[in-house]
Design a protein around this motif. Structure first.
Motif, PDB file in Angstrom:
ATOM      1  N   THR A   1      10.040   1.275   6.011  1.00  0.00           N
ATOM      2  CA  THR A   1       9.958   1.950   4.717  1.00  0.00           C
ATOM      3  C   THR A   1      10.263   3.436   4.831  1.00  0.00           C
ATOM      4  O   THR A   1      11.018   3.984   4.026  1.00  0.00           O
ATOM      5  N   VAL A   2       9.691   4.110   5.847  1.00  0.00           N
ATOM      6  CA  VAL A   2       9.922   5.547   5.967  1.00  0.00           C
ATOM      7  C   VAL A   2      11.350   5.831   6.427  1.00  0.00           C
ATOM      8  O   VAL A   2      11.948   6.843   6.042  1.00  0.00           O
ATOM      9  N   GLU A   3      11.923   4.938   7.224  1.00  0.00           N
ATOM     10  CA  GLU A   3      13.324   5.119   7.612  1.00  0.00           C
ATOM     11  C   GLU A   3      14.245   5.001   6.395  1.00  0.00           C
ATOM     12  O   GLU A   3      15.197   5.779   6.259  1.00  0.00           O
ATOM     13  N   GLU A   4      13.954   4.051   5.535  1.00  0.00           N
ATOM     14  CA  GLU A   4      14.762   3.895   4.326  1.00  0.00           C
ATOM     15  C   GLU A   4      14.623   5.105   3.402  1.00  0.00           C
ATOM     16  O   GLU A   4      15.521   5.414   2.617  1.00  0.00           O
ATOM     17  N   ALA A   5      13.489   5.807   3.535  1.00  0.00           N
ATOM     18  CA  ALA A   5      13.267   7.011   2.730  1.00  0.00           C
ATOM     19  C   ALA A   5      13.925   8.239   3.351  1.00  0.00           C
ATOM     20  O   ALA A   5      13.798   9.347   2.828  1.00  0.00           O
TER      21      ALA A   5
ATOM     22  N   ARG B   1      -5.843  -0.752   5.825  1.00  0.00           N
ATOM     23  CA  ARG B   1      -6.977  -1.556   5.372  1.00  0.00           C
ATOM     24  C   ARG B   1      -7.382  -1.209   3.935  1.00  0.00           C
ATOM     25  O   ARG B   1      -8.278  -1.839   3.381  1.00  0.00           O
ATOM     26  N   GLY B   2      -6.773  -0.221   3.377  1.00  0.00           N
ATOM     27  CA  GLY B   2      -7.044   0.184   2.007  1.00  0.00           C
ATOM     28  C   GLY B   2      -5.753   0.412   1.252  1.00  0.00           C
ATOM     29  O   GLY B   2      -4.662   0.071   1.728  1.00  0.00           O
ATOM     30  N   PRO B   3      -5.836   1.047   0.087  1.00  0.00           N
ATOM     31  CA  PRO B   3      -4.632   1.229  -0.730  1.00  0.00           C
ATOM     32  C   PRO B   3      -3.730   2.368  -0.288  1.00  0.00           C
ATOM     33  O   PRO B   3      -2.613   2.484  -0.771  1.00  0.00           O
ATOM     34  N   ARG B   4      -4.208   3.212   0.659  1.00  0.00           N
ATOM     35  CA  ARG B   4      -3.431   4.421   0.944  1.00  0.00           C
ATOM     36  C   ARG B   4      -3.692   4.929   2.371  1.00  0.00           C
ATOM     37  O   ARG B   4      -4.816   4.892   2.871  1.00  0.00           O
ATOM     38  N   LEU B   5      -2.652   5.429   2.984  1.00  0.00           N
ATOM     39  CA  LEU B   5      -2.724   6.121   4.262  1.00  0.00           C
ATOM     40  C   LEU B   5      -2.018   7.465   4.129  1.00  0.00           C
ATOM     41  O   LEU B   5      -1.060   7.594   3.361  1.00  0.00           O
ATOM     42  N   VAL B   6      -2.487   8.456   4.901  1.00  0.00           N
ATOM     43  CA  VAL B   6      -1.788   9.720   5.023  1.00  0.00           C
ATOM     44  C   VAL B   6      -1.384   9.877   6.486  1.00  0.00           C
ATOM     45  O   VAL B   6      -2.241   9.880   7.371  1.00  0.00           O
ATOM     46  N   LEU B   7      -0.087   9.993   6.725  1.00  0.00           N
ATOM     47  CA  LEU B   7       0.442  10.078   8.083  1.00  0.00           C
ATOM     48  C   LEU B   7       1.114  11.416   8.328  1.00  0.00           C
ATOM     49  O   LEU B   7       1.649  12.028   7.411  1.00  0.00           O
ATOM     50  N   GLU B   8       1.108  11.825   9.598  1.00  0.00           N
ATOM     51  CA  GLU B   8       1.738  13.081   9.975  1.00  0.00           C
ATOM     52  C   GLU B   8       3.224  12.835  10.218  1.00  0.00           C
ATOM     53  O   GLU B   8       3.712  12.822  11.355  1.00  0.00           O
TER      54      GLU B   8
ATOM     55  N   GLY C   1       6.211  15.737   2.479  1.00  0.00           N
ATOM     56  CA  GLY C   1       5.857  15.959   1.085  1.00  0.00           C
ATOM     57  C   GLY C   1       6.249  14.808   0.176  1.00  0.00           C
ATOM     58  O   GLY C   1       6.554  15.010  -1.007  1.00  0.00           O
ATOM     59  N   ARG C   2       6.251  13.588   0.721  1.00  0.00           N
ATOM     60  CA  ARG C   2       6.653  12.431  -0.061  1.00  0.00           C
ATOM     61  C   ARG C   2       5.604  11.335   0.031  1.00  0.00           C
ATOM     62  O   ARG C   2       4.818  11.283   0.990  1.00  0.00           O
ATOM     63  N   THR C   3       5.590  10.456  -0.933  1.00  0.00           N
ATOM     64  CA  THR C   3       4.754   9.266  -0.902  1.00  0.00           C
ATOM     65  C   THR C   3       5.640   8.053  -1.111  1.00  0.00           C
ATOM     66  O   THR C   3       6.470   8.026  -2.027  1.00  0.00           O
ATOM     67  N   VAL C   4       5.491   7.050  -0.240  1.00  0.00           N
ATOM     68  CA  VAL C   4       6.308   5.841  -0.320  1.00  0.00           C
ATOM     69  C   VAL C   4       5.394   4.624  -0.455  1.00  0.00           C
ATOM     70  O   VAL C   4       4.238   4.644  -0.044  1.00  0.00           O
ATOM     71  N   LYS C   5       5.928   3.580  -1.029  1.00  0.00           N
ATOM     72  CA  LYS C   5       5.196   2.323  -1.157  1.00  0.00           C
ATOM     73  C   LYS C   5       5.703   1.338  -0.119  1.00  0.00           C
ATOM     74  O   LYS C   5       6.897   1.049  -0.052  1.00  0.00           O
TER      75      LYS C   5
ATOM     76  N   PHE D   1       0.850  -1.185   0.000  1.00  0.00           N
ATOM     77  CA  PHE D   1       0.000   0.000   0.000  1.00  0.00           C
ATOM     78  C   PHE D   1       0.883   1.231   0.000  1.00  0.00           C
ATOM     79  O   PHE D   1       2.092   1.140   0.233  1.00  0.00           O
ATOM     80  N   GLU D   2       0.274   2.377  -0.262  1.00  0.00           N
ATOM     81  CA  GLU D   2       1.017   3.636  -0.290  1.00  0.00           C
ATOM     82  C   GLU D   2       0.798   4.425   0.989  1.00  0.00           C
ATOM     83  O   GLU D   2      -0.282   4.372   1.587  1.00  0.00           O
ATOM     84  N   VAL D   3       1.825   5.156   1.375  1.00  0.00           N
ATOM     85  CA  VAL D   3       1.732   6.054   2.523  1.00  0.00           C
ATOM     86  C   VAL D   3       2.220   7.433   2.104  1.00  0.00           C
ATOM     87  O   VAL D   3       3.364   7.584   1.653  1.00  0.00           O
ATOM     88  N   GLU D   4       1.347   8.407   2.250  1.00  0.00           N
ATOM     89  CA  GLU D   4       1.741   9.797   2.012  1.00  0.00           C
ATOM     90  C   GLU D   4       2.258  10.379   3.317  1.00  0.00           C
ATOM     91  O   GLU D   4       1.590  10.309   4.355  1.00  0.00           O
ATOM     92  N   LEU D   5       3.451  10.943   3.270  1.00  0.00           N
ATOM     93  CA  LEU D   5       4.068  11.561   4.437  1.00  0.00           C
ATOM     94  C   LEU D   5       3.795  13.060   4.350  1.00  0.00           C
ATOM     95  O   LEU D   5       4.471  13.795   3.631  1.00  0.00           O
ATOM     96  N   ALA D   6       2.762  13.496   5.085  1.00  0.00           N
ATOM     97  CA  ALA D   6       2.238  14.852   4.904  1.00  0.00           C
ATOM     98  C   ALA D   6       3.261  15.929   5.229  1.00  0.00           C
ATOM     99  O   ALA D   6       3.318  16.965   4.549  1.00  0.00           O
ATOM    100  N   LEU D   7       4.072  15.732   6.236  1.00  0.00           N
ATOM    101  CA  LEU D   7       5.029  16.757   6.635  1.00  0.00           C
ATOM    102  C   LEU D   7       6.266  16.759   5.742  1.00  0.00           C
ATOM    103  O   LEU D   7       6.914  17.793   5.577  1.00  0.00           O
TER     104      LEU D   7
END
Length: 310
Positions: free
Chosen positions: A247-251, A302-309, A233-237, A225-231
């Motif tokens: 995943t976010v640490e690797e980013a 639970r879906g294809p995408r999350l947006v996290l702070e 400005g990136r989106t990671v898979k 699934f995808e995660v948008e990192l709101a603060l």
């Protein structure tokens, strides 16, 4: 939202005692002689024991004492083995927290269930509710009496405390204990996973509060699934079999974390959009239903995408 703190404090081991077979007690003080961060019953601290070795231990002293923290540590695993075999009076280390995902709530009555070292977060809760004049009982089980810490501390409460060493009495009678609870009674349970699972099966929905030292078994799909990192400005898979945290640490995004198994709450992250698939051992059912926060070390989408702070 659960209470948490990223404050780091250099502490010194002020006192070390043998509490029971396999259990040592530590008294920690601020290395600079000042006041320690405040806490409430149910809180724990992360101890950074050495590079790459960090563990969480419940505070079991008096929250009104801002000069010392009291811990009970069972020798079980590499972290506690380090504490037992290497940590001595005068040694300095870094503590992070306190944070609290096992907070004591107001209720007309309380049933406390403790197994083994699970008595540690329960001790300050009992002191608080007893001082307030609340109705409460404790059922405390362990393998044998000599391995059960803090029995002397509990003796002053008399018949409110039922001590059940397994070699003398068998397993604690959870059905009997829970059947005696009145309406509105909150049940606080901390101990080994089999005990927690048994209590969860028997307890009235909404009445139980638990603290786990190891993660409960987790099942479920592991699709990408995808995660948008709101603060950021990136989106990671997040690939199947990989965690959001990894995943976010690797980013290149720094996230405070500790246990990486969903038990400590350090990586709690606000969810701005999307539905989390909660797989932690920290959040209550109400907090899960709210969906405002998640533990990104184990939980997924639970879906294809999350947006996290983040």
């Amino acid at each position: 939202m659960t209470e948490q703190s990223a404050v780091e404090t250099e502490v010194v081991v002020q006192e070390r005692t043998d509490l029971a077979e396999g259990v040592v007690g530590l008294t920690l003080a601020a290395a600079d002689g000042g006041a320690l961060p405040s806490w409430r019953p149910g809180a724990h601290v992360d101890l950074l024991l050495r590079e790459g070795l960090e563990r969480q231990y419940s505070l079991c002293g008096d929250p009104a004492d801002d000069r010392t923290w009291r811990l009970g540590v069972l020798k079980e695993g590499p972290g506690s083995t380090f504490v037992h075999e290497r940590l001595r009076v005068g040694d300095r280390l870094v503590a992070r927290g306190p944070r609290n995902h096992f907070a004591l709530e107001k209720a007309p009555g309380y049933l406390f269930l403790a197994g083994g070292i699970g008595i540690t977060p329960i001790l300050p809760m009992i002191a608080a509710v007893d001082a307030a004049g609340a109705d409460w009982r404790l059922l405390y089980g362990g393998r044998r009496r000599t391995a059960m810490a803090f029995l002397d501390d509990l003796a002053r409460y008399g018949e409110r405390v039922e001590v059940r060493p397994q070699d003398e009495c068998g397993l604690p009678d959870l059905d009997a204990a829970l059947s005696g609870t009145g309406e509105g009674t909150l049940v606080y349970c901390c101990g080994p996973e089999p005990m927690l699972a048994a209590v969860e099966e028997r307890c009235v929905p909404g009445a139980l509060r638990t603290e786990r030292f190891s993660p409960k078994p987790v099942t479920g799909p592991s699709e990408a699934f995808e995660v948008e990192l709101a603060l950021s400005g990136r989106t990671v898979k997040v690939e199947a079999g990989r965690s959001i945290l990894e995943t976010v640490e690797e980013a290149g995004v720094t996230v405070l974390s500790s246990c990486r198994e969903g038990t400590c709450g350090t990586c709690e992250t606000p969810v701005l959009d999307g539905e989390p698939d909660h797989r932690d051992s920290v959040l209550t059912e109400d907090e899960r239903a709210d969906g405002g926060f998640m533990m990104i070390c184990v939980s997924r989408a639970r879906g294809p995408r999350l947006v996290l702070e983040l």
